[in-house]
Design an enzyme around this catalytic site. Structure first.
Site, PDB file in Angstrom:
ATOM      1  N   ASP A 173      96.167 -23.017 -86.215  1.00 46.93           N
ATOM      2  CA  ASP A 173      95.970 -23.872 -87.382  1.00 46.93           C
ATOM      3  C   ASP A 173      97.315 -24.418 -87.876  1.00 46.93           C
ATOM      4  O   ASP A 173      97.435 -25.581 -88.236  1.00 46.93           O
ATOM      5  CB  ASP A 173      95.263 -23.084 -88.490  1.00 46.93           C
ATOM      6  CG  ASP A 173      94.012 -22.406 -87.965  1.00 46.93           C
ATOM      7  OD1 ASP A 173      93.072 -23.117 -87.596  1.00 46.93           O
ATOM      8  OD2 ASP A 173      93.988 -21.159 -87.865  1.00 46.93           O
ATOM      9  N   HIS A 201      90.696 -18.024 -90.790  1.00 49.37           N
ATOM     10  CA  HIS A 201      90.695 -18.988 -89.679  1.00 49.37           C
ATOM     11  C   HIS A 201      89.267 -19.533 -89.573  1.00 49.37           C
ATOM     12  O   HIS A 201      88.470 -19.116 -88.749  1.00 49.37           O
ATOM     13  CB  HIS A 201      91.116 -18.308 -88.368  1.00 49.37           C
ATOM     14  CG  HIS A 201      90.842 -19.159 -87.166  1.00 49.37           C
ATOM     15  ND1 HIS A 201      91.527 -20.313 -86.892  1.00 49.37           N
ATOM     16  CD2 HIS A 201      89.921 -19.038 -86.183  1.00 49.37           C
ATOM     17  CE1 HIS A 201      91.042 -20.865 -85.793  1.00 49.37           C
ATOM     18  NE2 HIS A 201      90.063 -20.110 -85.334  1.00 49.37           N
TER      19      HIS A 201
HETATM   20  P1  NAX Z   1      85.282 -17.243 -73.486  1.00 46.68           P
HETATM   21  O1  NAX Z   1      83.826 -17.097 -73.821  1.00 46.68           O
HETATM   22  O2  NAX Z   1      85.716 -18.205 -72.452  1.00 46.68           O
HETATM   23  O3  NAX Z   1      85.867 -15.814 -73.072  1.00 46.68           O
HETATM   24  C1  NAX Z   1      85.583 -14.669 -73.791  1.00 46.68           C
HETATM   25  C2  NAX Z   1      85.691 -13.516 -72.820  1.00 46.68           C
HETATM   26  O4  NAX Z   1      85.520 -12.322 -73.558  1.00 46.68           O
HETATM   27  C3  NAX Z   1      84.613 -13.535 -71.740  1.00 46.68           C
HETATM   28  O5  NAX Z   1      85.227 -13.459 -70.459  1.00 46.68           O
HETATM   29  C4  NAX Z   1      83.769 -12.304 -72.045  1.00 46.68           C
HETATM   30  O6  NAX Z   1      83.277 -11.692 -70.873  1.00 46.68           O
HETATM   31  C5  NAX Z   1      84.802 -11.432 -72.752  1.00 46.68           C
HETATM   32  N1  NAX Z   1      84.212 -10.385 -73.590  1.00 46.68           N
HETATM   33  C6  NAX Z   1      83.085 -10.424 -74.334  1.00 46.68           C
HETATM   34  N2  NAX Z   1      82.865  -9.229 -74.906  1.00 46.68           N
HETATM   35  C7  NAX Z   1      83.898  -8.442 -74.553  1.00 46.68           C
HETATM   36  C8  NAX Z   1      84.231  -7.090 -74.812  1.00 46.68           C
HETATM   37  N3  NAX Z   1      83.443  -6.315 -75.557  1.00 46.68           N
HETATM   38  N4  NAX Z   1      85.367  -6.583 -74.271  1.00 46.68           N
HETATM   39  C9  NAX Z   1      86.156  -7.341 -73.482  1.00 46.68           C
HETATM   40  N5  NAX Z   1      85.872  -8.631 -73.181  1.00 46.68           N
HETATM   41  C10 NAX Z   1      84.759  -9.162 -73.715  1.00 46.68           C
HETATM   42  O7  NAX Z   1      86.004 -17.516 -74.889  1.00 46.68           O
HETATM   43  P2  NAX Z   1      87.468 -18.104 -75.148  1.00 46.68           P
HETATM   44  O8  NAX Z   1      87.399 -19.566 -75.188  1.00 46.68           O
HETATM   45  O9  NAX Z   1      88.430 -17.452 -74.233  1.00 46.68           O
HETATM   46  O10 NAX Z   1      87.691 -17.626 -76.652  1.00 46.68           O
HETATM   47  C11 NAX Z   1      87.834 -16.260 -76.963  1.00 46.68           C
HETATM   48  C12 NAX Z   1      87.741 -16.059 -78.463  1.00 46.68           C
HETATM   49  O11 NAX Z   1      88.802 -16.742 -79.121  1.00 46.68           O
HETATM   50  C13 NAX Z   1      86.452 -16.593 -79.079  1.00 46.68           C
HETATM   51  O12 NAX Z   1      85.980 -15.664 -80.035  1.00 46.68           O
HETATM   52  C14 NAX Z   1      86.929 -17.840 -79.800  1.00 46.68           C
HETATM   53  O13 NAX Z   1      86.078 -18.170 -80.878  1.00 46.68           O
HETATM   54  C15 NAX Z   1      88.286 -17.388 -80.260  1.00 46.68           C
HETATM   55  N6  NAX Z   1      89.209 -18.428 -80.680  1.00 46.68           N
HETATM   56  C16 NAX Z   1      90.059 -18.130 -81.686  1.00 46.68           C
HETATM   57  C17 NAX Z   1      90.998 -19.020 -82.122  1.00 46.68           C
HETATM   58  C18 NAX Z   1      91.927 -18.670 -83.235  1.00 46.68           C
HETATM   59  O14 NAX Z   1      92.698 -19.541 -83.631  1.00 46.68           O
HETATM   60  N7  NAX Z   1      91.936 -17.460 -83.777  1.00 46.68           N
HETATM   61  C19 NAX Z   1      91.090 -20.390 -81.546  1.00 46.68           C
HETATM   62  C20 NAX Z   1      90.469 -20.494 -80.196  1.00 46.68           C
HETATM   63  C21 NAX Z   1      89.191 -19.740 -80.031  1.00 46.68           C
HETATM   64  O15 NAX Z   1      88.146 -20.466 -80.609  1.00 46.68           O
END
Ligand code: NAX
Length: 341
Positions: A173, A201
């Site tokens: 952000d 966020h």
């Molecule tokens: P993806 O859905 O591409 O990847 C998430 C990964 O997490 C998957 O490979 C899944 O298998 C794994 N996963 C799910 N449950 C799990 C667990 N219990 N233990 C270990 N791994 C697990 O998402 P991606 O685009 O990589 O985003 C990841 C997270 O970042 C999401 O929650 C997203 O909303 C968040 N974000 C946060 C941001 C921030 O500024 N704080 C910005 C970017 C993003 O939106």
């Protein structure tokens, strides 16, 4: 005669004991960008070798294997090892940094409470596993959304770890806000400083332009257009994530990984004189934020300890916006009360 011929074998870079870094959700979009940045030395520096400890859930392990093959194919001199696991104790074993990226995204029709509950089921055991297995100097950055409250859950389930070692990511952000200011002012992003994001966020976050600076001058003097700040700047920063999903069909990934690297660097290196950075940290009651909430603040660090920058002034409209984001985080906290210890 002394032989001065240099030895053909050089000391490998990062030959000191490697630092273990855990990344959860490592097979996801952000992981795919983040792991390569870490292994190339951008997270901890080019004199630090690292071991990556990659935590995933079972269905993603096959895909993670492919990512590991690609890491091998990069032949990173600083990458001393890679462990992959679904087991939290193994995943966090000896970790000095834990980057909690994996979480379950919100699906259509899902209530916020339901989303918080599902993610609580992830971050509560991860908090315990960090407390029981990580290195004594562990620091934790939560990226997975809703990141402030997920961080609060992990932190409160790891009472053995000092609360100030937990951070949630506001840096994407901040970077978005800096880029918007730079574009509008027609300057380089390097000229923008003191840009803090307060609160959650989420779309209630408050990008504090009133205290931001451009080339050392107040941003509101350089961009003398109050309507632009309230009607364009704030909503653009608050809704940038949704705009990227709309355009790309996928959520921000490379910019999120970049922000995670920036956030860790901002924690482990001293903040430049006069500036501050945006980190979500445990509230000590600053700016009227309830104590203990995980809240985005302007933060300064000396590379090991940090402090919230206090005493910044906010106009009445700014205070109203800050109250909105406090209220949202309090509501989130109350919804996960049964997951907090
Ligand atoms: P993806 O859905 O591409 O990847 C998430 C990964 O997490 C998957 O490979 C899944 O298998 C794994 N996963 C799910 N449950 C799990 C667990 N219990 N233990 C270990 N791994 C697990 O998402 P991606 O685009 O990589 O985003 C990841 C997270 O970042 C999401 O929650 C997203 O909303 C968040 N974000 C946060 C941001 C921030 O500024 N704080 C910005 C970017 C993003 O939106």
């Amino acid at each position: 005669m002394t032989d001065t011929t240099p030895s053909p074998t050089r000391t490998p870079p990062g030959s000191a004991k490697p630092v273990h870094i855990t990344v959860t959700g490592a097979a996801g979009q952000i992981g795919y960008s983040l792991l390569f940045r870490i292994a190339s030395g951008q997270l901890l520096g080019e004199d630090r070798s690292v071991v990556l400890r990659l935590v995933e859930i079972e269905p993603a392990m096959k895909s993670l294997e492919g990512v590991v093959m690609e890491l091998e194919d990069c032949a990173f001199p600083l990458l001393a090892g890679v462990e992959t696991t679904t087991n939290l104790a193994k995943g966090f074993d000896g970790a000095s940094w834990a980057l909690l990226v994996g979480s379950v995204p919100r699906k259509a029709g899902m209530e916020r409470k339901e989303l918080l509950g599902i993610n609580g089921g992830i971050f509560k055991p991860q908090g315990r596993a960090i407390a029981e297995n990580a290195a004594p100097d562990v620091r934790v950055l939560v990226v997975g959304n809703p990141c402030n409250t997920n961080c609060l859950i992990a932190r409160s389930n790891a009472p053995e770890v000092p609360p100030e070692r937990f951070f949630a990511m506001m840096r994407l952000d901040e970077n978005r806000a800096r880029a918007q200011l730079a574009q509008r002012a027609g300057v380089s992003v390097a000229a923008v400083s003191n840009m803090a994001i307060l609160g959650n966020h989420s779309s209630t976050q408050y990008p504090d332009f009133e205290n931001a600076r451009i080339a050392g001058r107040p941003a509101t003097e350089v961009i003398a257009d109050p309507v632009w700040f309230s009607d364009t700047f704030i909503p653009t920063v608050q809704r940038r994530g949704a705009a990227i999903i709309e355009a790309r069909g996928l959520s921000s990934a490379a910019s999120a990984a970049n922000a995670a690297v920036d956030a860790v660097v901002s924690i482990r290196t001293p903040t430049p004189a006069g500036d501050w950075t945006s980190l979500s940290v445990v509230s000590g009651g600053e700016y009227g934020v309830p104590e203990g909430l995980q809240f985005g603040f302007p933060v300064r660090t000396d590379g090991s300890t940090w402090t919230v920058v206090e005493g910044l002034s906010h106009s009445e409209p700014a205070r109203e916006r800050i109250k909105l984001t406090i209220d949202e985080l309090v509501a989130e906290r109350d919804e996960v009360a049964d997951l907090l210890t």
